[in-house]
Design an enzyme around this catalytic site. Structure first.
Site, short mmCIF file in Angstrom:
data_model
loop_
_atom_site.label_atom_id
_atom_site.label_comp_id
_atom_site.label_asym_id
_atom_site.label_seq_id
_atom_site.Cartn_x
_atom_site.Cartn_y
_atom_site.Cartn_z
CG HIS A 1 58.27 60.56 75.50
ND1 HIS A 1 58.58 59.61 76.29
CD2 HIS A 1 59.32 61.62 75.80
CE1 HIS A 1 59.43 59.74 77.29
NE2 HIS A 1 59.43 60.88 77.43
CD GLU A 2 54.83 55.30 72.65
OE1 GLU A 2 54.47 53.74 73.60
OE2 GLU A 2 53.75 54.59 72.23
CG HIS B 1 55.28 61.30 78.68
ND1 HIS B 1 56.07 62.16 77.53
CD2 HIS B 1 56.17 62.07 79.53
CE1 HIS B 1 57.48 62.82 78.33
NE2 HIS B 1 56.39 63.22 79.85
CD GLN C 1 60.60 71.12 86.18
OE1 GLN C 1 59.02 71.41 87.13
NE2 GLN C 1 60.70 69.74 85.48
N GLY D 1 57.67 58.22 86.10
CA GLY D 1 59.02 57.92 84.85
C GLY D 1 60.20 57.38 86.07
CG MET E 1 61.46 56.39 74.67
SD MET E 1 60.16 56.43 74.05
CE MET E 1 60.40 55.21 73.31
O1 PAF Z 1 59.20 65.27 85.12
C1 PAF Z 1 58.75 65.93 84.65
O2 PAF Z 1 58.13 65.91 83.76
C2 PAF Z 1 58.63 67.09 85.83
O3 PAF Z 1 59.65 67.37 86.06
C3 PAF Z 1 56.97 67.46 86.67
C4 PAF Z 1 57.36 66.19 87.41
C5 PAF Z 1 55.63 67.30 85.74
C6 PAF Z 1 57.54 67.86 87.27
O4 PAF Z 1 57.05 69.83 86.71
#
Ligand code: PAF
Length: 282
Positions: free
Chosen positions: A34-35, A37, A61, A147, A184
């Protein structure tokens, strides 16, 4: 834009960039871009000579019963967005490539992972720290950009880069918001129309606490109550935590001296959303 799936090829490509004297900027993501990123990628373009983005939905995770299976994915759309941002290399490894059979090494960052999301999502930061360490070892970036919506994640990654003597500068970028203030997130996509309406209260709660802070209030109890009261108005919102924490250590604070992070996690239906605001003395 080169799309790379294998670790070997990714290592060779980043080695070649370094040999050319290029400064590598890296934006790790889980895709469904999205924006927010894209703003990280724009920063990457600005600070680096070569921009590498990874897309990897990291299973380690996600806890049991979390949204790993339903996490949104659209790799073709993501590729187009990356191309549009001038990404040089898109790294899209498979789960087997990152975690081959008999994989058994994990990275645990201690104190900074204890509070906030570390309490409600046990094991989450172990998965994040592990995959980010692996990605840093594979890509060997000079600069990595994350972010600030995941503010604790950023603190964890800064800590691990420092503790493990990694030659990478970790940069945080401000939260990107929808026009009504909702931060976002790929997970906003899960929300029904009614839930999406309710989700606006999260930023309203943060703004309310900030307003009271800007008027001179410094007590965590008072500031947090102001935020909680805004969330309580909305029956669809189930607060998970509303906390004030030190920006570096993520320890909870009773008062805001110079600055602190007001962080919120809520559930709306089956969706978990987080957001935060920095309270800083002017
Ligand atoms: O913030 C994320 O998208 C994820 O936690 C990351 C940093 C890519 C690790 O998988």
């Amino acid at each position: 834009m080169k799309v790379i799936e294998s670790i070997k090829e990714m290592k060779e490509a980043s080695q070649a960039l370094r040999a050319e004297g290029k400064k590598i900027a890296f934006v790790p993501t889980m895709g469904y871009l999205h924006e927010g990123h894209l703003s990280l990628m724009r920063k990457g373009r600005e600070v680096g000579d070569a921009l590498i983005v990874s897309i990897f939905v990291n299973p380690t995770q996600f806890g049991k019963g979390e949204d790993l299976e339903r996490y949104p994915r659209d790799i073709e759309r993501d590729k187009e967005l990356c191309k549009g941002e001038g990404v040089d290399i898109l790294f899209v490894p498979s789960v087997r490539e990152i975690y081959p059979e008999n994989y058994q090494t994990y990275v645990d960052v201690e104190d900074v992972t204890k509070n906030l999301c570390g309490t409600s999502r046990p094991g989450h930061f172990r998965g994040v720290a592990t995959v980010v360490t692996k990605l840093f070892n594979i890509v060997r970036p000079d600069i990595a950009i994350f972010g600030e919506k995941d503010f604790q994640q950023l603190a964890v990654i800064k800590r691990l880069a420092l503790d493990l003597n990694m030659d990478v500068e970790v940069i945080g970028m401000p939260i990107f918001r929808e026009s009504d203030g909702l931060a976002m997130s790929s997970r906003n996509n899960y929300l029904s129309q009614e839930e999406r309406g309710a989700a606006r209260s999260i930023y309203r709660a943060l703004r309310r606490a900030k307003e009271v802070f800007d008027e001179g209030e410094r007590s965590a109890g008072v500031l947090l109550n102001e935020a909680r009261r805004v969330l309580e108005i909305c029956p669809l919102i189930e607060p998970e935590y509303v906390k004030l924490a030190d920006m570096g250590t993520m320890e909870y604070v009773d008062r805001v001296e110079e600055e602190a992070l007001l962080a919120i996690a809520v559930r709306i239906g089956k969706t978990r959303l987080i957001d935060n605001i920095i309270l800083r003395k002017m």
